[in-house]
Design a protein around this motif. Structure first.
Motif, PDB file in Angstrom:
ATOM      1  N   HIS A 154      54.226 -84.046 -23.018  1.00  0.00           N
ATOM      2  CA  HIS A 154      53.914 -82.959 -23.939  1.00  0.00           C
ATOM      3  C   HIS A 154      55.083 -81.980 -23.980  1.00  0.00           C
ATOM      4  O   HIS A 154      55.549 -81.509 -22.942  1.00  0.00           O
ATOM      5  CB  HIS A 154      52.640 -82.229 -23.500  1.00  0.00           C
ATOM      6  CG  HIS A 154      52.096 -81.322 -24.556  1.00  0.00           C
ATOM      7  ND1 HIS A 154      52.668 -80.096 -24.836  1.00  0.00           N
ATOM      8  CD2 HIS A 154      51.063 -81.469 -25.422  1.00  0.00           C
ATOM      9  CE1 HIS A 154      51.999 -79.519 -25.820  1.00  0.00           C
ATOM     10  NE2 HIS A 154      51.028 -80.320 -26.183  1.00  0.00           N
ATOM     11  N   TRP A 172      55.338 -78.869 -24.843  1.00  0.00           N
ATOM     12  CA  TRP A 172      55.122 -77.523 -24.299  1.00  0.00           C
ATOM     13  C   TRP A 172      55.225 -77.537 -22.783  1.00  0.00           C
ATOM     14  O   TRP A 172      55.753 -76.604 -22.184  1.00  0.00           O
ATOM     15  CB  TRP A 172      53.758 -76.999 -24.726  1.00  0.00           C
ATOM     16  CG  TRP A 172      53.714 -76.484 -26.127  1.00  0.00           C
ATOM     17  CD1 TRP A 172      54.638 -76.703 -27.114  1.00  0.00           C
ATOM     18  CD2 TRP A 172      52.710 -75.656 -26.708  1.00  0.00           C
ATOM     19  NE1 TRP A 172      54.262 -76.080 -28.271  1.00  0.00           N
ATOM     20  CE2 TRP A 172      53.077 -75.431 -28.054  1.00  0.00           C
ATOM     21  CE3 TRP A 172      51.535 -75.109 -26.236  1.00  0.00           C
ATOM     22  CZ2 TRP A 172      52.310 -74.658 -28.916  1.00  0.00           C
ATOM     23  CZ3 TRP A 172      50.759 -74.332 -27.102  1.00  0.00           C
ATOM     24  CH2 TRP A 172      51.153 -74.109 -28.423  1.00  0.00           C
ATOM     25  N   SER A 216      45.408 -77.038 -35.075  1.00  0.00           N
ATOM     26  CA  SER A 216      46.555 -77.769 -34.561  1.00  0.00           C
ATOM     27  C   SER A 216      46.686 -77.479 -33.077  1.00  0.00           C
ATOM     28  O   SER A 216      46.030 -76.587 -32.534  1.00  0.00           O
ATOM     29  CB  SER A 216      47.844 -77.345 -35.278  1.00  0.00           C
ATOM     30  OG  SER A 216      48.179 -76.001 -34.954  1.00  0.00           O
ATOM     31  N   GLU A 217      47.550 -78.225 -32.427  1.00  0.00           N
ATOM     32  CA  GLU A 217      47.762 -77.994 -31.005  1.00  0.00           C
ATOM     33  C   GLU A 217      48.347 -76.607 -30.774  1.00  0.00           C
ATOM     34  O   GLU A 217      48.019 -75.937 -29.795  1.00  0.00           O
ATOM     35  CB  GLU A 217      48.694 -79.070 -30.440  1.00  0.00           C
ATOM     36  CG  GLU A 217      48.636 -79.187 -28.937  1.00  0.00           C
ATOM     37  CD  GLU A 217      49.248 -80.470 -28.444  1.00  0.00           C
ATOM     38  OE1 GLU A 217      48.737 -81.010 -27.455  1.00  0.00           O
ATOM     39  OE2 GLU A 217      50.234 -80.937 -29.038  1.00  0.00           O
ATOM     40  N   TRP A 218      49.222 -76.153 -31.677  1.00  0.00           N
ATOM     41  CA  TRP A 218      49.783 -74.806 -31.568  1.00  0.00           C
ATOM     42  C   TRP A 218      48.671 -73.767 -31.648  1.00  0.00           C
ATOM     43  O   TRP A 218      48.623 -72.834 -30.849  1.00  0.00           O
ATOM     44  CB  TRP A 218      50.804 -74.573 -32.682  1.00  0.00           C
ATOM     45  CG  TRP A 218      51.517 -73.259 -32.575  1.00  0.00           C
ATOM     46  CD1 TRP A 218      52.680 -73.010 -31.917  1.00  0.00           C
ATOM     47  CD2 TRP A 218      51.105 -72.009 -33.152  1.00  0.00           C
ATOM     48  NE1 TRP A 218      53.024 -71.679 -32.045  1.00  0.00           N
ATOM     49  CE2 TRP A 218      52.079 -71.038 -32.789  1.00  0.00           C
ATOM     50  CE3 TRP A 218      50.019 -71.609 -33.922  1.00  0.00           C
ATOM     51  CZ2 TRP A 218      51.990 -69.713 -33.186  1.00  0.00           C
ATOM     52  CZ3 TRP A 218      49.926 -70.279 -34.316  1.00  0.00           C
ATOM     53  CH2 TRP A 218      50.907 -69.347 -33.950  1.00  0.00           C
ATOM     54  N   ARG A 220      45.489 -74.174 -31.004  1.00  0.00           N
ATOM     55  CA  ARG A 220      44.653 -74.240 -29.811  1.00  0.00           C
ATOM     56  C   ARG A 220      45.330 -73.573 -28.618  1.00  0.00           C
ATOM     57  O   ARG A 220      44.670 -72.881 -27.821  1.00  0.00           O
ATOM     58  CB  ARG A 220      44.307 -75.696 -29.491  1.00  0.00           C
ATOM     59  CG  ARG A 220      43.361 -76.332 -30.522  1.00  0.00           C
ATOM     60  CD  ARG A 220      42.850 -77.669 -30.060  1.00  0.00           C
ATOM     61  NE  ARG A 220      43.893 -78.682 -29.998  1.00  0.00           N
ATOM     62  CZ  ARG A 220      44.265 -79.440 -31.010  1.00  0.00           C
ATOM     63  NH1 ARG A 220      43.686 -79.309 -32.203  1.00  0.00           N
ATOM     64  NH2 ARG A 220      45.211 -80.357 -30.872  1.00  0.00           N
ATOM     65  N   GLY A 221      46.627 -73.752 -28.493  1.00  0.00           N
ATOM     66  CA  GLY A 221      47.353 -73.088 -27.415  1.00  0.00           C
ATOM     67  C   GLY A 221      47.363 -71.581 -27.565  1.00  0.00           C
ATOM     68  O   GLY A 221      47.239 -70.841 -26.582  1.00  0.00           O
ATOM     69  N   VAL A 225      43.644 -78.061 -22.064  1.00  0.00           N
ATOM     70  CA  VAL A 225      44.599 -77.339 -22.914  1.00  0.00           C
ATOM     71  C   VAL A 225      45.994 -77.590 -22.361  1.00  0.00           C
ATOM     72  O   VAL A 225      46.270 -77.297 -21.201  1.00  0.00           O
ATOM     73  CB  VAL A 225      44.299 -75.829 -22.955  1.00  0.00           C
ATOM     74  CG1 VAL A 225      45.335 -75.103 -23.801  1.00  0.00           C
ATOM     75  CG2 VAL A 225      42.900 -75.584 -23.505  1.00  0.00           C
ATOM     76  N   ALA A 226      46.863 -78.175 -23.183  1.00  0.00           N
ATOM     77  CA  ALA A 226      48.171 -78.605 -22.697  1.00  0.00           C
ATOM     78  C   ALA A 226      49.020 -77.435 -22.212  1.00  0.00           C
ATOM     79  O   ALA A 226      49.679 -77.517 -21.181  1.00  0.00           O
ATOM     80  CB  ALA A 226      48.913 -79.377 -23.790  1.00  0.00           C
TER      81      ALA A 226
END
Length: 233
Positions: free
Chosen positions: A55, A57, A115-117, A119-120, A167-168
């Protein structure tokens, strides 16, 4: 003050022009943390190799922690991404934020959906509000940012301790800015996106994306920085 570039794998042609744009920013050493493209001059840009994770991030946070723990990196350093460009001479890097974190999340969600962004950033908002910060600011600006090594390492540890399973990653810039109450000035993010390829900004910075590297934006950056710099072989 040193400059730190976290760099991931793959071809990153925009890094060449980002390094050239450092002519507009007084600085000491340049560190490339992570991957080192073969065209970067190892005699002028110090390489700090790191493990890369699946990942991006997680890799980015690991790269930043590597810089924070390195004894030769200046205590305060300028964080640059490989797609940031300093477009005119400046004496120092200003502290900037892009607005109320909850409002920025809502705006980005309207543009790109979940999106993953997103969610982060939601996880960042959850953590910060749980710590008593009522209206966290969003520091996820695509511009250089001054970081302190000790405060950065503490921020990344806090991220790791408080992040929910699954959560990454959280946004390191936003967590850092709020946890350390750095303040700053409100500004519009100068990144060129596929939904906003033309950037109109008064800031001395611009930023590209893979989807916009090409066409008028790239032509403008290449025209601004046509000459090879000391950080290229």
């Amino acid at each position: 003050m040193d400059i730190v570039y976290p760099v991931g794998p793959g071809d990153r042609p925009w890094l060449r022009h980002s390094l050239r744009s450092l002519v507009n920013l007084p600085h000491d050493r340049v560190y490339v943390v992570g991957e080192l493209p073969d065209w970067v001059n190892p005699d002028t840009a110090t390489h700090l190799p790191t493990k890369q994770f699946s990942h991006k991030w997680q890799s980015s946070q690991h790269n930043l922690l590597t810089a924070a723990n390195h004894p030769e990196v200046s205590d305060d350093f300028v964080l640059m991404n490989d797609d940031f460009f300093v477009t005119r001479p400046i004496a120092e890097v200003p502290t900037l934020y892009r607005g109320d974190l909850a409002m920025v999340i809502a705006e980005v969600t309207r543009l790109v959906g979940d999106s993953e962004w997103v969610r982060g950033m939601r996880e960042s908002l959850r953590i910060l509000t749980s710590l008593g910060i009522e209206r966290p600011r969003c520091y996820a600006m695509h511009v250089p940012m001054v970081l302190n090594k000790t405060q950065l390492a503490a921020t990344i540890r806090r991220n790791t301790e408080l992040r929910s399973p699954g959560v990454a990653a959280t946004d390191t810039r936003t967590m850092y800015g709020n946890l350390n109450a750095i303040g700053g000035s409100l500004a519009t993010d100068p990144k060129s996106h596929k939904w906003r390829p033309a950037v109109d900004t008064e800031l001395p910075f611009m930023s590209s994306a893979p989807s916009t590297w090409g066409g008028p934006f790239t032509a403008r950056i290449r025209a601004a920085f046509p000459q090879k710099c000391a950080y290229e072989r």
